[in-house]
Write an enzyme that holds these catalytic residues in place. Structure first.
Site, PDB file in Angstrom:
ATOM      1  N   HIS A 185       7.025 -17.930  -0.550  1.00 51.84           N
ATOM      2  CA  HIS A 185       6.792 -18.964  -0.797  1.00 51.84           C
ATOM      3  C   HIS A 185       6.047 -18.912  -2.264  1.00 51.84           C
ATOM      4  O   HIS A 185       5.510 -18.166  -2.837  1.00 51.84           O
ATOM      5  CB  HIS A 185       6.016 -19.810   0.193  1.00 51.84           C
ATOM      6  CG  HIS A 185       5.393 -21.119  -0.438  1.00 51.84           C
ATOM      7  ND1 HIS A 185       4.382 -21.569  -1.341  1.00 51.84           N
ATOM      8  CD2 HIS A 185       5.967 -22.237   0.217  1.00 51.84           C
ATOM      9  CE1 HIS A 185       4.510 -22.914  -1.371  1.00 51.84           C
ATOM     10  NE2 HIS A 185       5.603 -23.276  -0.470  1.00 51.84           N
ATOM     11  N   VAL A 187       3.517 -20.085  -3.827  1.00 50.22           N
ATOM     12  CA  VAL A 187       2.224 -19.619  -4.037  1.00 50.22           C
ATOM     13  C   VAL A 187       1.704 -18.243  -3.637  1.00 50.22           C
ATOM     14  O   VAL A 187       0.666 -17.842  -3.683  1.00 50.22           O
ATOM     15  CB  VAL A 187       1.259 -20.680  -3.263  1.00 50.22           C
ATOM     16  CG1 VAL A 187       1.208 -21.887  -4.100  1.00 50.22           C
ATOM     17  CG2 VAL A 187       1.337 -20.534  -1.881  1.00 50.22           C
ATOM     18  N   LYS A 188       2.700 -17.537  -2.947  1.00 44.48           N
ATOM     19  CA  LYS A 188       2.509 -16.283  -2.423  1.00 44.48           C
ATOM     20  C   LYS A 188       2.566 -14.967  -3.772  1.00 44.48           C
ATOM     21  O   LYS A 188       2.612 -15.551  -4.857  1.00 44.48           O
ATOM     22  CB  LYS A 188       3.346 -15.958  -1.299  1.00 44.48           C
ATOM     23  CG  LYS A 188       3.191 -16.901  -0.137  1.00 44.48           C
ATOM     24  CD  LYS A 188       1.854 -16.887   0.469  1.00 44.48           C
ATOM     25  CE  LYS A 188       1.827 -17.542   1.746  1.00 44.48           C
ATOM     26  NZ  LYS A 188       2.296 -18.798   2.072  1.00 44.48           N
ATOM     27  N   ILE A 189       2.478 -13.883  -3.190  1.00 46.06           N
ATOM     28  CA  ILE A 189       2.184 -12.792  -4.077  1.00 46.06           C
ATOM     29  C   ILE A 189       3.469 -12.522  -5.054  1.00 46.06           C
ATOM     30  O   ILE A 189       3.323 -12.571  -6.252  1.00 46.06           O
ATOM     31  CB  ILE A 189       2.069 -11.618  -3.499  1.00 46.06           C
ATOM     32  CG1 ILE A 189       0.968 -11.583  -2.639  1.00 46.06           C
ATOM     33  CG2 ILE A 189       1.531 -10.321  -4.460  1.00 46.06           C
ATOM     34  CD1 ILE A 189      -0.576 -11.994  -3.137  1.00 46.06           C
TER      35      ILE A 189
END
Length: 388
Positions: A185, A187-189
């Site tokens: 997603h 906002v993930k790493i």
């Protein structure tokens, strides 16, 4: 508004996606296989199966584990809904294990106690979803030992933990879990827009995961109940889903993977700076789990509300009003109306509930500047009015 998290994209990412758009394959093509192989290699795992999102990854991981009606899945109450919902999708019962008051991950001591009690009444879980909250693994070595003793399958929900390490090895290597799930997603790493991945070292699980993500179909004659009718032939051998990822998403993921080390280094630098500059405030700061090196998807603090003259909500709303896009991760899953209807009540998991009453996720993302971070810290200091 300074967001709590956001993607970091550059021209190389755009070029990678455009190259696929100009190719013959937009989906079900070779870029997906390259992305899966690259993720598996990075994590020292045998097989990678990319899917449309991490919720889909959790769902098919549970199905591949054989989870179904009459079975039970246990997980942490301090997680996103999908870590529990994946069990309900399979018709299984869901229960929770309270969190460690220091790491905010699933408490292994509470797990062991609950397993002993469940064994006495013949209601052991079939699957444990161990959530790597904020990017830090649980005590996975102890969980793996308990899995061997009590006979359950371990799925590590490492949606927050791409690039994290545990016991000197990459999260996803499969040493302590049967399957590991990642999220991509924004906002993930790293991101593929939306997307997820299951890693495993077990070829029979990998084979079934691939089949489940694509309608339960196979073109392998060895899996069919009659001779092939020709090179066009396929069979649906079980009920599956359309959980496929596209080559466009996989191309973005491959490009992002090349930047992973830089993203991790910047997140760790910013987290260390938070740890130093917030040390004197009336906050509980993140605590490292033994053997774990976090990917720092989130930077969560807990307000020492008993020592403050302001409430949790007042601090949250004050930061939002000042342009700091804080969030709360997470509302305990067992307190959601759906799960309350299944019989859970307030007080069932007191550590998770106490955590929720105090937790605030501060902004953390690779492009965040020191000036932005100083502004966040300054606004937090202004709001933390003490009671003495």
């Amino acid at each position: 508004m300074i967001p709590y998290g956001r993607q970091s994209l550059d021209q190389a990412d755009i070029d990678a996606v455009v190259a696929v758009l100009q190719s013959d394959w937009l989906t079900q093509g070779p870029t997906i296989e390259r992305f899966e192989a690259a993720m598996a290699e990075r994590c020292e795992a045998g097989f990678g199966i990319a899917v449309s999102n991490a919720t889909a990854a959790l769902h098919i991981a549970c199905l591949a584990a054989g989870l179904g009606e009459g079975d039970a899945l246990w997980t942490s109450p301090n997680t996103f809904l999908a870590s529990a919902n994946c069990g309900r999708y399979c018709g299984a019962d869901v229960d929770f294990v309270d969190i460690d008051p220091l790491t905010w991950n699933l408490d292994v001591n509470a797990l062991e106690h609950k397993l002993r009690a469940a064994e006495r009444i013949g209601k052991l879980p079939k699957v444990l979803v161990a959530v790597a909250f904020s990017g830090q693994s649980c005590d996975m070595r102890a969980i793996a030992e308990l899995a061997r003793t009590y006979g359950f399958i371990v799925i590590e929900d490492a949606s927050h933990a791409v690039g994290a390490r545990y016991a000197g090895r990459p999260v996803g290597c499969g040493e302590f879990a049967d399957m590991t799930v990642f999220s991509f997603h924004p906002v993930k790493i790293i991101t593929t827009g939306e997307g997820g991945l299951v890693l495993t070292n077990r070829p029979e699980l990998a084979e079934r995961l691939r089949r489940l993500r694509s309608h339960g179909m196979t073109r392998d004659p060895a899996q069919m109940d009659e001779p092939s009718h020709g090179p066009w032939y396929y069979q649906q051998v079980e009920l599956g889903f359309n959980y496929r990822i596209t080559d466009m998403q996989a191309a973005l993921g491959l490009s992002q993977l090349g930047k992973l080390d830089g993203f991790l280094a910047r997140r760790r630098e910013l987290a260390a700076r938070y740890q130093q500059l917030l040390a004197d405030l009336r906050l509980d700061l993140p605590t490292a789990q033994a053997d774990a090196e976090s990917a720092w998807h989130l930077y969560v603090v807990r307000l020492q509300t008993q020592r403050l003259a302001v409430s949790h909500r007042e601090v949250f709303e004050g930061l939002r009003a000042a342009g700091v896009g804080v969030n709360v991760h997470y509302i305990p899953v067992h307190l959601q109306p759906y799960y309350r209807d299944l019989g859970f009540i307030a007080g069932d998991f007191p550590e998770a509930e106490a955590y929720y009453a105090q937790a605030i996720s501060l902004p953390l993302f690779p492009a965040m500047t020191h000036e932005q971070q100083d502004f966040v810290i300054g606004q937090l200091k202004t709001l933390l009015v003490t009671s003495d």
